[in-house]
Structure formats: C-alpha cells, structure tokens
Design an enzyme around this catalytic site. Structure first.
Site, PDB file in Angstrom:
ATOM      1  N   GLN A  75      -9.676   1.400   1.796  1.00 40.21           N
ATOM      2  CA  GLN A  75      -8.733   2.223   2.572  1.00 40.21           C
ATOM      3  C   GLN A  75      -9.496   3.154   3.513  1.00 40.21           C
ATOM      4  OE1 GLN A  75      -5.592   1.348   2.182  1.00 40.21           O
ATOM      5  NE2 GLN A  75      -6.225   0.046   0.480  1.00 40.21           N
ATOM      6  N   ARG A 100       0.827  -1.212   0.000  1.00 43.47           N
ATOM      7  CA  ARG A 100       0.000   0.000   0.000  1.00 43.47           C
ATOM      8  C   ARG A 100       0.858   1.257   0.000  1.00 43.47           C
ATOM      9  NH1 ARG A 100      -5.141  -2.186   3.800  1.00 43.47           N
ATOM     10  NH2 ARG A 100      -5.984  -3.380   2.045  1.00 43.47           N
ATOM     11  N   TYR A 142      -6.073  -1.808  -6.930  1.00 47.98           N
ATOM     12  CA  TYR A 142      -5.348  -2.937  -6.317  1.00 47.98           C
ATOM     13  C   TYR A 142      -4.866  -2.600  -4.914  1.00 47.98           C
ATOM     14  CZ  TYR A 142      -0.715  -1.327  -8.336  1.00 47.98           C
ATOM     15  OH  TYR A 142       0.430  -0.673  -8.698  1.00 47.98           O
ATOM     16  N   GLU A 143      -4.456  -3.656  -4.215  1.00 48.54           N
ATOM     17  CA  GLU A 143      -4.031  -3.519  -2.796  1.00 48.54           C
ATOM     18  C   GLU A 143      -5.138  -2.893  -1.947  1.00 48.54           C
ATOM     19  OE1 GLU A 143      -1.670  -5.231  -3.060  1.00 48.54           O
ATOM     20  OE2 GLU A 143      -0.460  -4.671  -4.785  1.00 48.54           O
ATOM     21  N   GLY A 144      -6.371  -3.157  -2.302  1.00 46.82           N
ATOM     22  CA  GLY A 144      -7.503  -2.587  -1.560  1.00 46.82           C
ATOM     23  C   GLY A 144      -7.972  -1.300  -2.205  1.00 46.82           C
TER      24      GLY A 144
END
Lengths: 578, 578
Positions: free
Chosen positions: A437, A291, A430-432
């Site tokens: 977030q 992140r 991506y990555e949440g």
C-alpha cells in the site's frame, strides 16, 4: 459473550453533522432521493440484523472454524442459515444496479452495512460483502453480455464470488502467476492451474461460486502485463459442475469462520473479463473495493473491541485513583483512560474516514459534472492505499489496547477479545500488505503526477479550514496546517530526490504521515461539528472533543517520529546478517 | 518447523566486546574464576540443549496444549521427558547457592540459559525457570530453616515452584486478596481460599509443587499492607498430599504448553515466609526476577522469530528490486530490509539490556564494596520496570514485523510464526501490565527520590561517553546526550509539577522515553565495540553498525512522539462515553 450495540449516535453524527451526507447525495441525480433518515434506517436495520443474527455466531465460528472434507467446505454452525436470511432480507442487492435487480442505493449504504457486519463477525462479513467487490469488477470490466448473466446472481446472493490471484510462488508479485488459459471454439476458455488464499471460494452458504481468476493466455508476455482475467463459475449455467476443485483450506491464526481455499482448475470453463492481457486492470476495481472493505473491517473490529473494553473498564474495580477513598473502577485510572481514548480516536477517526471515502465514490460515479467526477475519482485512488495501509495498522494498535484493558483476562479465550485481535491480524496482510500500500501511494499515486492530485486534496482541506470559525477548532487551526505543511515538505523532498530506492525506503513512514494528515483533517471537521453542542454542555459532544484532543496531542505526534525517520534514511544498502 | 540457532556470535560480542563481562565478574570474589570461556561454554551447552531437546516440542505444545482432568494437569507430549533431562543435566542448580547443592554460578548464567530456553519454547521455559525466581524469594525472605528445607529441592528441580497472587477480584490490585491464613499450634498455618492465573501450579513434570501464596492473617489490616506470604507445598515433607487442589486451567490465546491454573486451598498446610503482613515485600524478589525473566522471554521469542523471518527473506523471491533484471529475494526490498532491521534493533538491543542487567545483579550481590553494591541494587531496581515494560512492548512490534515478513503465509499456522506472536502477547500482561511497570518506574522509583538514582545512572552514561573516542561513535556522540537531556528535562518538569494525577498520565510515555534512553546508551556501547572491526571490513561488524544506525535514526525518534505527547497531556479528566 462480547456485546455489540450499533453505534447509531456516532454514525448519525458522522453522516449528518460532519459529512452532511444527504446534501452531497442530493447533488447526485442517481441518489437525490436518499435522505438522512433513509441512511439512518439502513444503518439501524443493518445494525439490528448484524447484532441479532450474526454476533451470536462469532465465537462459535472461532472455536469450530471451517472444515474441509473431500472437496467440500463446511462453514461454522449457523452461517448457512444466517446467510439464507441475509439473502432473504435483500442485503446483497443493496447497492447493485437497478437493471441487475439491485436496489441501486449509494455506495455509502454498503459502507454502513459492511461496518456493522464486520463488527459482529469478520468471517461472516467476508462471505457477505465479497459480491459487492466482484460486482464492481464486472460493471467496470465485463462485456454487457457477461454482466447480464452474472450481475443479477451476485445481487441476489445466490452465487458467492471469490478473488483468485495468489499462487504459492506468486503473492505480492502477481506477475509470477502460472495458471494458464486457452481459448475454446465457443468463445469460452479452459483454465489449468492452482490458486491459494482464495477466501470463500468453496462454501456451503450458496450452491454456486463465481471465481474471478487471473491466468495467462498462450501468447501472453511475461510478468503482470501478461495476465488476463476470467470468470469461472463452480456450476455452469446448465447446472453442470465445472472442473474447479477445492483441495483444502488453511489453518489460520484467526478468521477461522472464513474458508481460505486452495483451488485447482482442471480445464475449467471460464469467460474472459475485459481485454486479453489486461487482467490486472480488469481486476483492479475489485481489488480497490476489497482494500476499502479492509478499512471497514479495521473499523468494525475496533468498534466491537472498544465497546467491550469500555464495558469492562466501567464494571471492574481495581486500585484506587487519586482522590478516591475506595477501590475505583478501571476507567478512573489515567492509564486506562489513555487506552480507551486511543481506541476511540482510532475507531471514530476510521469511521469518518471510511464513510467519507464512500461518499466520494458516489460523487465520482454519479455527479453530473464530469470534471468533478474525474477529480474525485483521483482522490479516491489516492485515499484507497491510505485506508488500507493506515487503518489496518491502526486497528492492530487499537485492538491490542482493548485486550490490554482486560489485563490477564484479555489473554483468556473466554473473554472473546483475543479472537478479535487474531482475526484482525490479517488486515495488514491480505489485499496487499502495508508495504505494498505504501508503495502504491508514494510510487504510483503521489510521485508520478508530481503530487498534483495530493495538492488538490490538501487545497480542499485548507479551503475548508479557511471557512471555519476558529472558535470551534480547538487547536486544529494550528495543528492541521502544520501537519499538511509537513506532508507537503516531505513530498517535495522526495520529488526532488528523484531516486526510486530512496522513495521505496521512505514509503512506509510516508504512508503513516499521509494517513495522519487525512485523519487530522477529519478530526478537525469532527471537532468543528461537535463544538457548538459541546459548548451547550452536551456530555456526548464534550466526549467527542476530548477524543479529538487526545488524537491531536497524543497520537498525531507520531508524525514527528516518522518525519525524523524519513529524513534520516540511510543512503546505502544495509548489511543484514545473523 | 521453525529453526533456532543459538546466537553465539552475538552473545560473544555482547559479553566480551560490549560488556566485558569476565572483567566485571573478576572483581567479585564469588565469581572471580568465571572466565569468558566459561560463559561461552554455558551458552553453548544451554543453546544446544534448548535447540535439540526443547525446540522440537514447541509447535506440538501449541497444538496440544495442556489438559486438565479431575485435578490433574497433563503437559504437552515430550515435556515430562525433556524436564527429566533438564534436571538430569543439572540446569535447575545453575545459580543456586552452593550450600543448597547448587553450582553457585553468577546470575548472568541464568540470564543466558533463560534466553535460550525462551527462544525454543516460551511454555517450557516457564516451568524450567520459575525455581530460579522462587529461590530468590526464599533466599531473601524465608527463615534459615525454611531455606534449608526447600532451597535444595528447588535446586534439583524435584519440586516446581509457583507464584500464587491473583484472585478473580484481585489482579493488578493485589490488596484485594481474600485468601485467609490461620496460625496452627505447630508453627505452621492453614490456608483457605482460591487463586487464579498460577502458572505451572499443577503439572506432571515433577511430583511436587511449591506454591508461594499471598494470604491474609486474621489480624491483618486491609489492603496490600495486610498480606502475608506462605509456602504451601503440594506434597508435605512426609509425602502426604496437602489440601491444595487444581480446579482447572485457562484456555488462552497462546502459551498453550504452560498450565495456567486455578487453585483451591482447603485448610492447606503452609509456612510463613518473612514477617506477618510483610508478604508483598517478601514476595518482591520473586516478582522482580519474574519481571526480568519476562524481558528475557521478550528477547528469546523475538530472536526465534527474527531468525525465521530472515531465512524466509533469503529464500523467497517476489518482485524486482530497483536495478535488478530478475525476480529478487525478499531481502533485496527496502520495505523488507526495514522490517528485518527493526527486529534486529529491538532484539539485539534487548540482548545487551537483559544480560547487562544480570551482570549488575551479580555486582549488587557480590561486590566487596558495600556502597557500590547498594548503588547497583538501586540501578537494578530502576531498570526492572523498564526491562519488563519496555522490552515486552518492543517484542510485540518485533514479532508482528516477523510475521509481516512472511506476508499471508505468516497468518497460516503451519509457518509457526503466529504461535510466537500469540505466545508473546502475554508479556505485556503478566507480572504486572505495562501500565503497572510505568507507574512503578515513575511514581515509585524516579519521583520519590527526586530522580537521584536516575541521575546517577545518567552520569555513568555520560562518563562512559566522555571516555569514548568519537571516531567510533558514529552519531551517538550527539544522539545519546540529546536523548539523555530530553529524559532529564521531562523528569525535571514532572518533579516540579508535584501532581500525582499528571504523573500517572505521564507514566506510559515516560516509560517509553526512559527505555529508549537506556537502549540508546547500550546501542552506543555496541557501536563503539563494533566500530574498530567494522573499519577493518568485517561484514558482521558492519551489520552491527547498520543495525545501530537503524535504531538511532528510525526507532529512537519515537521519543519525539512520546515527548510531544507527554508535554501536551490534558489537564482535566476526559469524558469517555459511547
């Protein structure tokens, strides 16, 4: 071809004048010998390598993409050779622990490298930086024995890591993962199942891949508390091929040079990382690093786009600016100035934000004072979803403005700017996603501890402000306290509501406001650092003040919009029909 | 494949309940027989044709694009056959004058057709709708004889028009055009020069092209006041080939199915349209139509994306919404509701905005009262840059949110959503960038007449509000006057400043605020139209009110940001250096 010049001047300003990075590192026994000059030379070397070796591959990679044939992935022309050089030069070992053959440099060094690589090729940077994220995971979660076996290979770059979480039915909701793992007599495990969206999980840059895979043990409870983490290499330590196969790659809107793989595990051999059913906790250090890396990608992509938009605005003549008797350069037009200043404000702000956080990670890891370590780690935890959620969204704005500066020519592939816009579009996904977030920030980091950690950070900001001479603050003496007060009053409102649904609704505007609060603080510090030299007529520092003022007066007022929106959120579930 | 269902219910609501279109048309002698049922059947037929014949070509067109070989352009598979059918069904003649063989339907009919086509294929819609824009130009500017020769061919669709303005050195600054024209003995002209970015200027849908070309006569003064407009066909009336050649097409970020051509004129035969050196004025009716059409494209693309995002949110299960014991549909999550409501607010708002303006064009053209005609034409002139500049930017937000609803899957080509985002990116660039629209609005439309025309429009809005029963206004009774008051006070401030540089700086935030003022008025009217049935528990109308409330409380407050930014604009030219 788009150009890239490492932003050495701004980096020196950020590290030396704004953050006093060397002084902070000097307080850390593990990093005390790292001077400002050392950081500068890392930046210079990384910038040179990225601009010379990686940038020329980027447009080719966009056009060619990766190809998949019969389980094998071919990365774009030049990637394997560039990766060989990257390894050769020792870049993968930059921040790896000395005991694993690494150079043991501070986390800040990785941050600088990742910015440079991301500016020159988002796709190449994905392969080049993932081992850093995977190392964080192993260091935190793996047994000493597993660390001993795999950390050195990550440090040399001979193996490339991948993060295998997503399955077709399990995206943001990782609790739906179906891949199964079964213990084997020899202490290893056998994995069965499929994963998608695994970046670089099959490639031709290194012989081996090291997958970190979330899967379920037979006795696992349902949901995300039933996941365990496994290390599954493509080649086993005796050189035999493990039974993990790449079934294809995605055709994506952008980021064509990075292979987004579908993997199939057929009783593949793996080893447990961390405790059974604690896979998510074990994986989290990797996810957090990914992140933060996303924030650096947002920065890097925005910087390349900004440089080229600025060039174009300084070369191209169209229209006549007021007071001009002849056709003017684009940069003479107010609307183009607006677009360039907005890009500078987002990009340079992101630079201070990401590298400041890297420095905090070093403090959290290495400071002799355990209380400070813990407090700083909590601050990093708070900042991580903001970096990911706020900077990734800002990059969309910044890159879109860069394209807009080119007018119709920005829409043509040749210019190279449309690639950056397309590559960057993945950053909010991506990555949440941004929504994930926002929830992480408000519902996991801020509300549960009654905003205690947030208030610590805000107090530090006030403390800095109290110690600053107002004559070098240029408006921040009022704008910063106002911004922080707004954030605190909204936080208080949400704490008092004690309503999960309301908090979920509020989370995205809240993320925007929190992001601006941090950026306002960092732009105030940048202003303060630039002011003395600007007062002595340094044009460069005057430019920094003008950008800070642009941010303060033109972008920061977004908080007025978001606060009004947050306060007026509906109290019922809306009807949404076609 | 993405789906598209013609939004007949919302269109009926907009035309019948919000705008009372048939009543307005009844006051126009030329349109007095057009009933609400007629409009509905045009919409149904256009929607059916677009969804059945055009939509299936759209993803193919994105993948294949157009190809160029030796001066010839090949459009994507299926385009020629679909265009043949489009002609066959008489769509090109919809609003063409009866005396030119057209159906003489109101401008509103074109607006409905263009929405449907743009929803199904932005690229196909470009070829299909350009003749409408070119006809406006000829009707306004060409000699009766030229009209007689060319309007019927535009109406049958046997020729496809193109707009040839841009040259490599002349984009937004059209005064830099170098293409030259010389009078010939027979009353025609010979053109020499090159053009770029001419959409559909060479294609295989029709045998002939009709280029409308800006060029310079020998005695022309420099700058944009020295441009003349010429009609240059590809095939002359005797069937011989004119000396205009397509030298290539652009490879673009999106809109692959539309050929963006580079043209070379080698002593090509042309005819003057309008007076010498008055080419810009002669071209403007075409440009204005193209700008309004851009608003319809913004609407159409947003609608298709919204429908598919809504489907996905109603099919896909991820995570657990508060109070749910099992995995929830995406649509149950607050953050997804936020993204869908924002899309609905932008899209449905754009629908009212564009079709309302179409109706005003009919009034401006056909109303028996000359004073009203003139006043309405001025209103259309004011609304045109807002439609182009505001709706094109809103579409970027709306489409990006649609992609975001799909999460990582939105980034994969297969889903089809990334195509829409890429296609739509051109909307803020072509037909005058957003910055150009903002300048047109503030510096050409609002300030020169001391905001007189703007105040007429605002008075009409107040008048409507004064006649509305507050119980059906749901908050607009305060939000609308506040919004209009803000617009008026900022306008007053800018009028008093009498500072061109300040006005140029202010123009983009001003455009956003003006756009919101219009949208607020139209959402107030939509609220008012929906309220009675919502009160009788119609779910659909309740959904309309929820979307209106979302717009009012979550999107409209952008004006707070823009107003703060506008008021704080810098007073000096900023330093912008790397």
């Amino acid at each position: 071809m788009p150009r890239f010049t490492p932003p050495l001047r701004d980096l020196a300003f950020v590290l030396d004048d704004v953050l006093n990075a060397d002084q902070h590192l000097a307080a850390l026994p593990a990093c005390k010998d790292i001077s400002s000059a050392d950081l500068q030379s890392i930046t210079e070397e990384a910038g040179r390598f990225a601009a010379k070796e990686i940038l020329p591959l980027n447009q080719v990679a966009h056009r060619e993409g990766c190809t998949w044939h019969d389980g094998q992935v071919r990365t774009p022309t030049g990637f394997p050779a560039a990766y060989a050089q990257f390894k050769e030069l020792g870049w993968p070992s930059l921040c790896a622990p000395v005991e694993a053959g690494g150079q043991g440099l501070p986390r800040l060094a990785f941050s600088l490298l990742a910015e440079m690589l991301s500016s020159c090729s988002h796709a190449f940077g994905m392969y080049a930086c993932i081992n850093h994220c995977a190392s964080a995971c192993l260091k935190h979660s793996a047994s000493p024995e597993l660390q001993q076996r795999w950390l050195p290979r990550l440090a040399t770059g001979e193996v490339i890591a991948s993060m295998c979480m997503t399955e077709p039915q399990a995206g943001s909701d990782i609790g739906l993962v179906l891949t199964r793992a079964q213990a084997h007599d020899d202490g290893s495990y056998r994995l069965q199942g499929s994963k998608i969206f695994a970046s670089g999980a099959e490639q031709d840059l290194s012989d081996n891949n090291m997958h970190l895979v979330l899967a379920r043990l037979p006795d696992a409870p349902p949901g995300s508390r039933g996941l365990s983490l496994f290390l599954v290499p493509k080649l086993l330590e005796d050189g035999t091929r493990n039974t993990v196969f790449c079934d294809g790659i995605e055709h994506k809107m952008g980021l064509h040079g990075s292979a987004t793989c579908a993997l199939r595990f057929e009783q593949a051999v793996g080893w447990l990382v961390g405790a059974p059913h604690r896979g998510l906790a074990a994986m989290f250090p990797m996810m957090n690093e990914a992140r933060l890396f996303t924030g650096l990608q947002a920065l890097g992509l925005s910087e390349q786009a900004l440089q080229n938009a600025l060039d174009y605005a300084q070369e191209r003549r169209q229209g006549r600016a007021p007071g001009s008797s002849d056709t003017s350069l684009l940069i003479a037009h107010a609307d183009v100035q607006r677009m360039l200043l907005a890009q500078k404000a987002w990009t340079e702000g992101a630079r201070v934000f990401t590298h400041w956080t890297a420095l905090l990670i070093d403090v959290a890891e290495h400071h002799p004072d355990a209380v400070l370590r813990e407090r700083t780690a909590a601050t990093v935890g708070l900042l991580t979803p903001i970096i990911k959620g706020f900077l990734a969204e800002n990059a969309q704005q910044s890159l879109s403005l860069a394209l807009q500066v080119f007018g119709g020519h920005g829409y043509v592939e040749e210019t190279g700017i449309e690639q950056l816009v397309r590559d960057a579009r993945v950053l909010t996904l991506y990555e949440g996603t941004t929504g994930i977030q926002a929830q992480d920030l408000l519902l996991r980091k801020v509300l549960p501890d009654q905003a205690q950690q947030l208030n610590v950070l805000i107090s530090e900001m006030h403390e800095w402000l109290a110690g600053a001479d107002p004559k070098h603050l240029h408006g921040w003496e009022t704008s910063l306290p106002e911004t922080l007060a707004l954030l605190q009053s909204l936080t208080q409102m949400l704490l008092e509501q004690q309503d999960t649904m309301a908090a979920l609704q509020a989370s995205t505007p809240y993320l925007r406001i929190a992001g601006h609060a941090v950026l306002a603080y960092l732009w105030a510090r940048s202003t303060y650092a630039a002011s003395p030299q600007a007062a002595q007529s340094s044009i460069w520092h005057q430019g920094k003040l003008d950008t800070a003022t642009y941010y303060r007066t033109q972008l920061l007022p977004e908080i007025l919009h978001q606060a009004a929106a947050l306060r007026a959120l509906p109290t019922h579930t809306p009807v949404i029909v076609e």
